[in-house]
Design an enzyme around this catalytic site. Structure first.
Site, PDB file in Angstrom:
ATOM      1  CB  ILE A   1      -6.876  14.825  19.798  1.00 36.77           C
ATOM      2  CG1 ILE A   1      -5.658  14.103  19.337  1.00 36.77           C
ATOM      3  CG2 ILE A   1      -7.725  14.955  18.446  1.00 36.77           C
ATOM      4  CD1 ILE A   1      -5.517  12.861  18.659  1.00 36.77           C
ATOM      5  CB  CYS A   2      -4.363  19.694  19.580  1.00 36.68           C
ATOM      6  SG  CYS A   2      -2.947  19.649  20.766  1.00 36.68           S
ATOM      7  NE  ARG A   3       1.449  21.185  15.040  1.00 37.64           N
ATOM      8  CZ  ARG A   3       2.499  21.465  15.437  1.00 37.64           C
ATOM      9  NH1 ARG A   3       3.431  20.629  15.426  1.00 37.64           N
ATOM     10  NH2 ARG A   3       2.474  22.605  16.139  1.00 37.64           N
TER      11      ARG A   3
ATOM     12  CG  MET B   1      -4.744  14.739  15.143  1.00 36.01           C
ATOM     13  SD  MET B   1      -5.767  13.131  14.963  1.00 36.01           S
ATOM     14  CE  MET B   1      -5.099  12.920  13.575  1.00 36.01           C
TER      15      MET B   1
END
Length: 110
Positions: A61-63, A89
């Site tokens: 996961i990232c932004r 996220m």
């Protein structure tokens, strides 16, 4: 952008207790992250890949999903079983999944 070589799952498909790898930068992590996530920024992943288990499904996961797609492609090419968390996220927070902050403030996605 990354084609079919990057498996993608929705935030609601990430099982509780699974290995969630957060590849965002330190300031993003500190502002808010999933409680059980493991933090390895994307720019450190090549040096720290051995910390990521090979015997379990890894959710990355990232932004919003771009950096995590890069990590998924690299890790899968090297033999891991990983999937990109769609929407990152931002989607995690919108779906109401749990978040914590390292700053003492209310968790936020930055």
């Amino acid at each position: 952008m990354f084609g079919s070589s990057v498996p993608v799952v929705g935030v609601d498909a990430v099982p509780d207790g699974s290995y969630l790898l957060d590849v965002r930068e330190q300031d993003e992590w500190r502002a808010g992250h999933a409680p059980e996530a493991v933090h390895i920024p994307l720019n450190e992943l090549s040096q720290r890949a051995a910390e990521v288990p090979r015997d379990v499904q890894v959710y990355v996961i990232c932004r919003v999903g771009g950096r995590s797609a890069q990590a998924v492609q690299a890790l899968n090419d090297a033999g891991w079983r990983t999937a990109n968390v769609a929407g990152g996220m931002s989607a995690w927070a919108l779906s109401g999944r749990p978040m914590v902050s390292e700053t003492g403030a209310e968790p936020a996605v930055v």
